[in-house]
Scaffold this motif. Structure first.
Motif, PDB file in Angstrom:
ATOM      1  N   LYS A 123     131.862  64.249  53.490  1.00 24.59           N
ATOM      2  CA  LYS A 123     131.525  65.644  53.217  1.00 24.59           C
ATOM      3  C   LYS A 123     130.565  66.255  54.229  1.00 24.59           C
ATOM      4  CE  LYS A 123     132.302  65.484  48.237  1.00 24.59           C
ATOM      5  NZ  LYS A 123     131.836  66.013  46.955  1.00 24.59           N
ATOM      6  N   THR A 124     129.636  65.444  54.737  1.00 28.50           N
ATOM      7  CA  THR A 124     128.585  65.990  55.617  1.00 28.50           C
ATOM      8  C   THR A 124     128.777  65.652  57.086  1.00 28.50           C
ATOM      9  OG1 THR A 124     127.110  64.060  55.507  1.00 28.50           O
ATOM     10  CG2 THR A 124     126.954  65.677  53.707  1.00 28.50           C
ATOM     11  N   GLY A 125     129.633  64.664  57.381  1.00 28.12           N
ATOM     12  CA  GLY A 125     129.798  64.220  58.762  1.00 28.12           C
ATOM     13  C   GLY A 125     128.679  63.314  59.234  1.00 28.12           C
ATOM     14  N   ASN A 157     121.152  73.865  60.829  1.00 26.13           N
ATOM     15  CA  ASN A 157     120.120  73.082  60.154  1.00 26.13           C
ATOM     16  C   ASN A 157     120.596  72.558  58.804  1.00 26.13           C
ATOM     17  OD1 ASN A 157     117.435  72.966  61.642  1.00 26.13           O
ATOM     18  ND2 ASN A 157     117.947  75.133  61.869  1.00 26.13           N
ATOM     19  N   ALA A 158     121.366  73.361  58.074  1.00 28.45           N
ATOM     20  CA  ALA A 158     121.899  72.900  56.790  1.00 28.45           C
ATOM     21  C   ALA A 158     122.757  71.654  56.977  1.00 28.45           C
ATOM     22  CB  ALA A 158     122.717  74.011  56.135  1.00 28.45           C
ATOM     23  N   SER A 159     123.480  71.602  58.085  1.00 33.85           N
ATOM     24  CA  SER A 159     124.390  70.482  58.330  1.00 33.85           C
ATOM     25  C   SER A 159     123.656  69.178  58.603  1.00 33.85           C
ATOM     26  CB  SER A 159     125.339  70.806  59.485  1.00 33.85           C
ATOM     27  OG  SER A 159     124.713  70.655  60.744  1.00 33.85           O
ATOM     28  N   ARG A 160     122.328  69.229  58.742  1.00 32.76           N
ATOM     29  CA  ARG A 160     121.545  68.033  59.033  1.00 32.76           C
ATOM     30  C   ARG A 160     120.785  67.516  57.809  1.00 32.76           C
ATOM     31  NH1 ARG A 160     123.359  66.257  63.665  1.00 32.76           N
ATOM     32  NH2 ARG A 160     121.455  65.010  63.746  1.00 32.76           N
ATOM     33  N   THR A 161     121.033  68.088  56.657  1.00 34.50           N
ATOM     34  CA  THR A 161     120.232  67.739  55.488  1.00 34.50           C
ATOM     35  C   THR A 161     120.793  66.581  54.672  1.00 34.50           C
ATOM     36  OG1 THR A 161     121.411  69.328  54.116  1.00 34.50           O
ATOM     37  CG2 THR A 161     119.396  70.107  55.226  1.00 34.50           C
ATOM     38  N   LEU A 162     122.050  66.221  54.878  1.00 35.09           N
ATOM     39  CA  LEU A 162     122.748  65.226  54.060  1.00 35.09           C
ATOM     40  C   LEU A 162     123.197  65.818  52.728  1.00 35.09           C
ATOM     41  CD1 LEU A 162     122.997  62.175  55.089  1.00 35.09           C
ATOM     42  CD2 LEU A 162     121.529  61.578  53.189  1.00 35.09           C
ATOM     43  N   LEU A 163     122.975  67.124  52.557  1.00 33.10           N
ATOM     44  CA  LEU A 163     123.263  67.795  51.281  1.00 33.10           C
ATOM     45  C   LEU A 163     124.317  68.883  51.408  1.00 33.10           C
ATOM     46  CD1 LEU A 163     119.536  68.329  50.157  1.00 33.10           C
ATOM     47  CD2 LEU A 163     121.032  66.377  49.599  1.00 33.10           C
ATOM     48  N   TYR A 164     124.765  69.172  52.622  1.00 32.98           N
ATOM     49  CA  TYR A 164     125.617  70.344  52.890  1.00 32.98           C
ATOM     50  C   TYR A 164     127.014  69.891  53.288  1.00 32.98           C
ATOM     51  CZ  TYR A 164     126.793  74.994  54.810  1.00 32.98           C
ATOM     52  OH  TYR A 164     127.353  76.233  55.065  1.00 32.98           O
ATOM     53  N   ILE A 224     129.987  70.334  55.288  1.00 34.95           N
ATOM     54  CA  ILE A 224     130.236  71.092  56.526  1.00 34.95           C
ATOM     55  C   ILE A 224     131.659  71.641  56.604  1.00 34.95           C
ATOM     56  CG2 ILE A 224     128.472  69.823  57.812  1.00 34.95           C
ATOM     57  CD1 ILE A 224     130.760  68.256  59.196  1.00 34.95           C
ATOM     58  N   TYR A 225     132.517  71.225  55.676  1.00 40.71           N
ATOM     59  CA  TYR A 225     133.905  71.703  55.671  1.00 40.71           C
ATOM     60  C   TYR A 225     134.112  72.850  54.678  1.00 40.71           C
ATOM     61  CZ  TYR A 225     134.264  67.318  58.181  1.00 40.71           C
ATOM     62  OH  TYR A 225     134.057  66.301  59.086  1.00 40.71           O
ATOM     63  N   THR A 226     133.375  72.834  53.553  1.00 39.47           N
ATOM     64  CA  THR A 226     133.492  73.922  52.588  1.00 39.47           C
ATOM     65  C   THR A 226     132.434  74.998  52.820  1.00 39.47           C
ATOM     66  OG1 THR A 226     132.018  72.884  50.962  1.00 39.47           O
ATOM     67  CG2 THR A 226     134.359  72.330  50.841  1.00 39.47           C
ATOM     68  N   GLY A 227     131.373  74.662  53.548  1.00 35.93           N
ATOM     69  CA  GLY A 227     130.323  75.634  53.839  1.00 35.93           C
ATOM     70  C   GLY A 227     129.424  75.930  52.653  1.00 35.93           C
ATOM     71  N   ASP A 228     129.046  74.876  51.904  1.00 35.01           N
ATOM     72  CA  ASP A 228     128.159  75.087  50.753  1.00 35.01           C
ATOM     73  C   ASP A 228     127.399  73.793  50.490  1.00 35.01           C
ATOM     74  OD1 ASP A 228     126.921  76.294  48.609  1.00 35.01           O
ATOM     75  OD2 ASP A 228     128.677  76.228  47.284  1.00 35.01           O
ATOM     76  N   TRP A 229     126.252  73.929  49.780  1.00 34.15           N
ATOM     77  CA  TRP A 229     125.552  72.749  49.288  1.00 34.15           C
ATOM     78  C   TRP A 229     126.490  71.984  48.364  1.00 34.15           C
ATOM     79  CZ3 TRP A 229     121.632  72.127  52.268  1.00 34.15           C
ATOM     80  CH2 TRP A 229     120.871  73.213  52.703  1.00 34.15           C
ATOM     81  N   ASP A 230     126.459  70.662  48.444  1.00 33.47           N
ATOM     82  CA  ASP A 230     127.444  69.850  47.736  1.00 33.47           C
ATOM     83  C   ASP A 230     126.893  69.346  46.405  1.00 33.47           C
ATOM     84  OD1 ASP A 230     130.202  68.373  48.336  1.00 33.47           O
ATOM     85  OD2 ASP A 230     128.882  67.023  47.219  1.00 33.47           O
ATOM     86  N   ASP A 231     127.507  69.774  45.313  1.00 34.79           N
ATOM     87  CA  ASP A 231     126.996  69.438  43.982  1.00 34.79           C
ATOM     88  C   ASP A 231     127.056  67.942  43.687  1.00 34.79           C
ATOM     89  OD1 ASP A 231     126.189  71.992  43.131  1.00 34.79           O
ATOM     90  OD2 ASP A 231     128.263  72.543  42.675  1.00 34.79           O
ATOM     91  N   GLU A 232     128.083  67.253  44.174  1.00 37.55           N
ATOM     92  CA  GLU A 232     128.191  65.819  43.903  1.00 37.55           C
ATOM     93  C   GLU A 232     127.033  65.056  44.550  1.00 37.55           C
ATOM     94  OE1 GLU A 232     131.391  62.096  44.275  1.00 37.55           O
ATOM     95  OE2 GLU A 232     131.774  63.981  45.348  1.00 37.55           O
ATOM     96  N   ILE A 233     126.693  65.408  45.775  1.00 39.77           N
ATOM     97  CA  ILE A 233     125.580  64.739  46.465  1.00 39.77           C
ATOM     98  C   ILE A 233     124.250  65.117  45.816  1.00 39.77           C
ATOM     99  CG2 ILE A 233     124.379  64.459  48.664  1.00 39.77           C
ATOM    100  CD1 ILE A 233     127.071  65.038  50.060  1.00 39.77           C
ATOM    101  N   LEU A 234     124.088  66.403  45.481  1.00 40.02           N
ATOM    102  CA  LEU A 234     122.859  66.834  44.817  1.00 40.02           C
ATOM    103  C   LEU A 234     122.666  66.080  43.494  1.00 40.02           C
ATOM    104  CD1 LEU A 234     123.031  70.710  45.357  1.00 40.02           C
ATOM    105  CD2 LEU A 234     121.522  69.094  46.531  1.00 40.02           C
ATOM    106  N   HIS A 235     123.752  65.900  42.754  1.00 40.75           N
ATOM    107  CA  HIS A 235     123.676  65.192  41.469  1.00 40.75           C
ATOM    108  C   HIS A 235     123.272  63.730  41.686  1.00 40.75           C
ATOM    109  CE1 HIS A 235     124.574  64.074  37.344  1.00 40.75           C
ATOM    110  NE2 HIS A 235     125.320  63.077  37.807  1.00 40.75           N
ATOM    111  N   ARG A 236     123.884  63.080  42.678  1.00 43.85           N
ATOM    112  CA  ARG A 236     123.554  61.657  42.922  1.00 43.85           C
ATOM    113  C   ARG A 236     122.110  61.476  43.341  1.00 43.85           C
ATOM    114  NH1 ARG A 236     121.395  57.968  43.319  1.00 43.85           N
ATOM    115  NH2 ARG A 236     121.907  55.845  44.000  1.00 43.85           N
ATOM    116  N   LEU A 237     121.587  62.388  44.163  1.00 44.61           N
ATOM    117  CA  LEU A 237     120.198  62.266  44.617  1.00 44.61           C
ATOM    118  C   LEU A 237     119.214  62.934  43.653  1.00 44.61           C
ATOM    119  CD1 LEU A 237     120.619  62.824  48.465  1.00 44.61           C
ATOM    120  CD2 LEU A 237     120.326  60.665  47.240  1.00 44.61           C
ATOM    121  N   ASN A 238     119.766  63.558  42.597  1.00 44.82           N
ATOM    122  CA  ASN A 238     118.943  64.189  41.557  1.00 44.82           C
ATOM    123  C   ASN A 238     118.049  65.286  42.154  1.00 44.82           C
ATOM    124  OD1 ASN A 238     118.128  64.654  38.945  1.00 44.82           O
ATOM    125  ND2 ASN A 238     116.707  62.915  38.845  1.00 44.82           N
TER     126      ASN A 238
END
Length: 499
Positions: free
Chosen positions: A126-128, A184-191, A193-207
């Motif tokens: 998801k993030t590359g 900068n968003a693409s370097r957070t591990l949370l974004y 890069i293909y859908t252009g949004d913060w990723d809910d699955e990753i946010l949920h896993r990292l709480n």
């Protein structure tokens, strides 16, 4: 003076401000170093107030130096050390903890746990990015889990997270803007890069609560303006890019296949892959380069990050004290024809691309009684060039594109001996532009495009000028022997720390 652009270049060890004219030439500059904080081995922090104050002060200094009034500045562009993580109170602007710097390895164990459960594959898809302590996401998780009271405040919507660009925008606008750009968003591990949004699955896993996160905008756009009292009048805030994406833009690497290397605290190699987010099988990152407006496509790159290059020279100066200033390394290293079998792997905080070993540590090997400080200096320059070669070789394997030349910038690009060594170990020409402050220049270009000072891309290509080309001179057999020795030295540095 109405066409002057102010570029804010917030780096790992210093904050700089540079004024650029319409021809893309620097006409004034100011710089201020700030404290590096090392609470434990492998941990690196900054005081967020130091970051803001030093950046504000050099911005004021550069305007005073040239006698430029705020009303004469067309726009401000921001470029920044990436991945460094700051969390602050939305009401007071007070940080909840020091900035956790991109170099910091405190979340290596969390990254290992994510790999064991296989979640690193989700993150990569998801993030590359690879799952490494380098990136912001696990730093955010650490703050939430380890700083008393922070999680409850974050879940109540009281706190904001940002990389350094967001922290500067917040302060420049006195809290009016909580934004970041796509690079900068693409370097957070949370974004994603293909859908252009913060990723809910990753946010949920990292709480991580979504309410912490900044809005994501294009890299070239008028976001707002500075508070009037900061510089005497409001100035448009109009361009943002992480430092390496900004340097790629400043080097005018606008065509797929073009590559640049920036030599700073670390070294960062980026190859433009156009509108294709090309996946890597060689330990490289797929990252967003830039987006030049809301209706424009996102451009991508392959990137390899070398954690310690210029910082190795600083260690020779401050740690070993075998040089008094960084510029002394070139004449010292030039006293010998080669390092004579000495190799220095500066893995002080682990190894980045393409090895990604957080447990590697610095290794100085091949020493004899005949080894002098000149050999160690030469081995340090070799290490900077060889680490970059490792990344470029991985890029060739992933992209299938053979490098024809490498554009270079950053402080160490002024070291002629290093640039010659780089050409020798690559076997291709190294091109140094007339303006080597390309990180700041890229931010200026992004801001200038947003307010109409330049059009992309003809104006930028016309501005780029070559200062010197370094042609490879090393015999192929000598090159291969040097590379083979380097590989052995890297192997010996790996896996040294046992948690």
């Amino acid at each position: 003076m109405s066409k002057v652009i102010l570029s804010l270049d917030q780096g790992t060890t210093s904050s700089r401000a540079i004024l650029f004219d319409e021809a893309g030439q620097p006409i004034a500059a100011a710089q201020q170093e700030f404290e590096q904080i090392f609470p434990r081995p492998g941990w690196v922090e900054h005081n967020p107030h130091d970051i803001w104050r030093s950046q504000r002060d050099v911005a004021r200094a550069v305007l005073d130096q040239r006698g430029v009034r705020a009303a004469e500045v067309a726009a401000i562009g921001i470029t920044n050390q990436r991945e460094t993580t700051i969390m602050w109170d939305r009401r007071t602007g007070e940080p909840v903890y020091n900035a956790i710097v991109w170099q910091c390895r405190r979340t290596a164990a969390l990254c290992d746990a994510l790999k064991v459960e296989g979640f690193d594959r989700v993150i990569h898809a998801k993030t590359g990015l690879v799952t490494d302590a380098y990136f912001s996401g696990t730093k955010v998780a650490w703050l939430l889990d380890n700083v008393p009271g922070v999680r409850a405040r974050a879940e109540a919507g009281e706190l904001a997270f940002g990389t350094v660009d967001s922290w500067l925008l917040w302060n420049l606008s006195e809290g009016a803007l909580h934004l970041t750009d796509v690079s900068n968003a693409s370097r957070t591990l949370l974004y994603n890069i293909y859908t252009g949004d913060w990723d809910d699955e990753i946010l949920h896993r990292l709480n991580i609560p979504r309410t912490l996160l900044p809005a994501v905008r294009p890299s070239s756009e008028v976001y707002g303006e500075t508070a009037a009292h900061l510089f005497g009048a409001p100035i448009p805030l109009a361009g943002i890019a992480g430092d390496q994406q900004a340097a790629t833009f400043g080097q005018v690497c606008l065509t797929p296949g073009m590559a640049k290397n920036t030599y700073g605290t670390g070294s960062f190699v980026l190859m433009n892959t156009g509108q294709s987010g090309m996946k890597s099988d060689s330990g490289l990152l797929t990252t967003i380069l830039w987006q030049l407006g809301a209706n424009e496509p996102v451009n991508y790159a392959l990137e390899g990050s070398v954690f310690v290059t210029g910082a190795a020279v600083q260690w020779l100066r401050d740690g070993l004290q075998i040089i008094r200033s960084a510029v002394e390394i070139e004449p010292l290293a030039a006293q010998v024809e080669s390092a004579e079998g000495v190799y220095f792997v500066p893995a002080f905080v682990g190894l980045g691309a393409p090895h990604w070993d957080p447990y590697a540590r610095g290794t100085l090997i091949g020493l004899t009684r005949g080894t002098t400080r000149a050999h160690i200096a030469r081995a340090t320059l070799d290490a900077i060039a060889l680490q970059s070669r490792d990344v470029l070789e991985a890029m060739r394997q992933d992209s299938g594109i053979a490098l024809s030349a490498l554009r270079v910038d950053g402080g160490a690009a002024r070291n002629n001996l290093l640039m010659q060594i780089q050409a020798d170990v690559l076997g291709v020409p190294v091109e140094r532009p007339a303006v080597t402050e390309t990180t700041a220049l890229g931010a200026a270009y992004l801001a200038g495009i947003a307010v109409g000072v330049w059009s992309c891309c003809e104006d930028l290509e016309a501005n780029w000028q070559l200062e010197r080309t370094f042609e490879p001179r090393m015999a192929p057999a000598e090159r291969e022997a040097l590379i083979a020795g380097w590989r052995r030295a890297v192997e010996r540095s790996q896996g040294w720390v046992q948690e």
